[in-house]
Design an enzyme around this catalytic site. Sequence first.
Site, PDB file in Angstrom:
ATOM      1  N   TYR A 127     -10.904  -1.004   9.367  1.00  0.00           N
ATOM      2  CA  TYR A 127     -11.266  -1.854   8.219  1.00  0.00           C
ATOM      3  C   TYR A 127     -12.419  -2.795   8.555  1.00  0.00           C
ATOM      4  CZ  TYR A 127      -7.231  -0.182   5.645  1.00  0.00           C
ATOM      5  OH  TYR A 127      -6.329   0.621   4.983  1.00  0.00           O
ATOM      6  N   ASP A 186       0.819  -1.207   0.000  1.00  0.00           N
ATOM      7  CA  ASP A 186       0.000   0.000   0.000  1.00  0.00           C
ATOM      8  C   ASP A 186       0.858   1.265   0.000  1.00  0.00           C
ATOM      9  OD1 ASP A 186      -2.270   1.641   0.363  1.00  0.00           O
ATOM     10  OD2 ASP A 186      -2.026   1.582   2.541  1.00  0.00           O
ATOM     11  N   ASN A 234       6.879  -7.416   6.295  1.00  0.00           N
ATOM     12  CA  ASN A 234       5.642  -6.799   6.767  1.00  0.00           C
ATOM     13  C   ASN A 234       4.446  -7.588   6.255  1.00  0.00           C
ATOM     14  OD1 ASN A 234       4.096  -4.478   7.974  1.00  0.00           O
ATOM     15  ND2 ASN A 234       3.287  -4.429   5.891  1.00  0.00           N
ATOM     16  N   GLU A 235       3.632  -8.030   7.187  1.00  0.00           N
ATOM     17  CA  GLU A 235       2.353  -8.672   6.910  1.00  0.00           C
ATOM     18  C   GLU A 235       2.417  -9.779   5.872  1.00  0.00           C
ATOM     19  OE1 GLU A 235      -0.639  -5.642   6.296  1.00  0.00           O
ATOM     20  OE2 GLU A 235      -0.602  -5.140   8.427  1.00  0.00           O
ATOM     21  N   LYS A 251      -3.766   8.087   6.941  1.00  0.00           N
ATOM     22  CA  LYS A 251      -3.683   7.734   8.371  1.00  0.00           C
ATOM     23  C   LYS A 251      -2.609   8.522   9.102  1.00  0.00           C
ATOM     24  CE  LYS A 251      -5.635   3.149   7.718  1.00  0.00           C
ATOM     25  NZ  LYS A 251      -5.463   3.003   6.267  1.00  0.00           N
ATOM     26  N   TYR A 254      -6.319  -3.079  12.947  1.00  0.00           N
ATOM     27  CA  TYR A 254      -7.213  -2.038  12.432  1.00  0.00           C
ATOM     28  C   TYR A 254      -8.675  -2.236  12.835  1.00  0.00           C
ATOM     29  CZ  TYR A 254      -3.259  -0.289   9.866  1.00  0.00           C
ATOM     30  OH  TYR A 254      -2.045   0.263   9.552  1.00  0.00           O
ATOM     31  N   ASN A 298       0.069  -5.548  13.699  1.00  0.00           N
ATOM     32  CA  ASN A 298      -0.598  -4.437  13.010  1.00  0.00           C
ATOM     33  C   ASN A 298      -2.111  -4.660  13.134  1.00  0.00           C
ATOM     34  OD1 ASN A 298       2.011  -3.908  12.211  1.00  0.00           O
ATOM     35  ND2 ASN A 298       1.693  -4.377  10.039  1.00  0.00           N
ATOM     36  N   TRP A 304       0.257   4.133  12.946  1.00  0.00           N
ATOM     37  CA  TRP A 304       0.294   4.160  11.483  1.00  0.00           C
ATOM     38  C   TRP A 304      -0.514   5.356  11.024  1.00  0.00           C
ATOM     39  CZ3 TRP A 304       3.482   1.936   8.378  1.00  0.00           C
ATOM     40  CH2 TRP A 304       3.245   1.969   7.004  1.00  0.00           C
ATOM     41  N   GLU A 355       1.393  -1.147  14.025  1.00  0.00           N
ATOM     42  CA  GLU A 355       0.482  -0.339  13.205  1.00  0.00           C
ATOM     43  C   GLU A 355      -0.879  -0.303  13.872  1.00  0.00           C
ATOM     44  OE1 GLU A 355       0.016  -1.157   8.991  1.00  0.00           O
ATOM     45  OE2 GLU A 355       2.160  -1.562   8.763  1.00  0.00           O
TER      46      GLU A 355
END
Length: 615
Positions: free
Chosen positions: A476, A161, A416-417, A572, A472, A470, A553, A508
């Site tokens: 999300y 992203d 990452n992720e 963000k 959200y 991370n 984040w 995050e």
Amino acid sequence: MLRAKSTPTREVVSLDGLWKFAVRHEPTAVEDWAKRFDPRAREAAVPASYNDLFADQEIHDHVGWVTYQKTVRIPAGWAAKEVVIRFDAATHEAIVWADGHEVAHHVGGYTPFEAVITDFARPGEEVTITVAVNNQLTLETIPPGEISQRGERRTQTYRHDFFNYAGLTRSVWLCGVPKTRIVDVTVTTRLESGVARIGCDVRLSETAESSAVQMHLRIKDAEGAVVATAGPGADTLSLDAPTLWRPGCGYLYELEATAMSPEGETLDVYSQPFGVRTVEVRGTEFLINGEPFYFTGFGRHEDLPVFGRGHSDAHMVHDFALMTWMGANSFRTSHYPYAEDVLDYADRAGIVVIDESAAVGLNTAMGGGEFGHRDKPTYGPDYVTDATRLAHEQHLRELIARDKNHPSVVLWSVANEPDSCVDGAREYFEPIVALTRELDPTRPVTFAHVALPGAGDDRIADLFDVLCLNRYAGWYFLTGDLAVAEKVLSRDLGTWAKNYRRPIIMTEYGADTVAGLHTAPAQPWSEEYQRDFLETYHRVFDSIPEVVGEQIWNFADFATQVTTHRVDGNRKGMFTRDRKPKSAVADVRRRWLELKNRASSTPTTDPETTAEEQA
Ligand code: BDP
């Protein structure tokens, strides 16, 4: 790889500035571009990504090769020197020619490379440097991406992203160095009963003279006073009662290595800054110098208007000033190695860094920051293959070789992720973690874990020292419902804490926020919602002792690829892209300054005692 710097035996010329620039369309053979100099070509600034320099959609979206050219004069006094050209980064693949002769080919957009061009560099005369840079991401690059054809147009897709900025994003140097020279320095530090043992591994170029070279070492303190010396053969120096490198106080020593011929002639001198500090994961604590450390700060991006991912000293100084003003003590180099200037600056500023590799997007369930539907398995012939892993391993080698001496770097993040809950994940990450530990046994290792799989589904977290999560909830999913998000987050973190008994850093958490959008009651996208969102998360962190850090984040809004869920990029940021604070900054600043005050008034463990206990 050593930084380009001037020393008593080395000279450097910066090649930053304007270079002739052209977008290239295959199938022209790439080497043809190096055969002629086009004085009418447009000019591009270096360092900078080329994408946003021009008001030109074609350049902004170009997929494939571009070329940079510059004619430079070799200093007349360099007759006895080896001439090396060093690129701090070229994103993502580069071929370099000197007067039409290929001298380097490098893949990997965020690590440096260099080439010896002595054969084409006549002192006092000019040489034309051509650099072809390719921005394509494939299943054999880190990060991965895919190329497809849309009618006449080639398009690039990738699952991470942030916008795929490209070009000569960091400085370029011409270096006049000795033929027999120091090519690598590794400094390791250990504390024993109040004495720092400094291990110095100095490597030389292989020349007829190098086997007879005698290496003299000395250490200078921050004021330049010589505090330790060692003659040939010694590779360990000692410092009594050293001043430690600490978060908030980046005290640096300098190791000066002098290579001498048996006749006593100085062949090369190189100075390597280093700090004395310990890092340790003990139970659920993250210790720096034996003291529990709580990370406050951000996930960031190298992202600026006009510059794209190009390095700018002025913006670096400003960003660090804003972070420090907010009470932040750390950041993560999400999601690629940042410019070496940034790590040097963090060393001096005493800012703690989680150093992340460029392995982002190894997850077919993700796309552009959104959870999508998995269109194919992550690990297998159609996405992450052995070739991807080999590229990842090579990238880690280059990253650790580059950043191993930075005291600010306390933790490696290898990805990452990534997809961590499916077949193939463990087989992929076991060798990656083993290699990282082999390359650097002195620092703990982590990866940033995506919210998708629950603690029970993950297959790799036990391989790592620290859990970086991370999350959200409330953005999300459970969008706008912070009351339920709080319960879900609390349960989620509680389960990870119970199952793994390791330190947890929230690497995050955040909500897209349009600066200037205000709503009552707080609604998603508004400044009020960002404030409430962060406050909710902070309440949860404060209730879970295993949480040893929070990195919001993001530090600032940043550019992404175009999708329907991004309005002019990812919003963000706590700051806008031009670094104006959003309302939540005041609350977070209050919290972090208070956490800092609390930490500095807590009695601390003596780091030397801790080092002795470890021994
Ligand atoms: C996470 C990614 C990060 C994204 C963020 C977001 O690690 O790169 O920008 O989500 O969606 O999944 O804002």
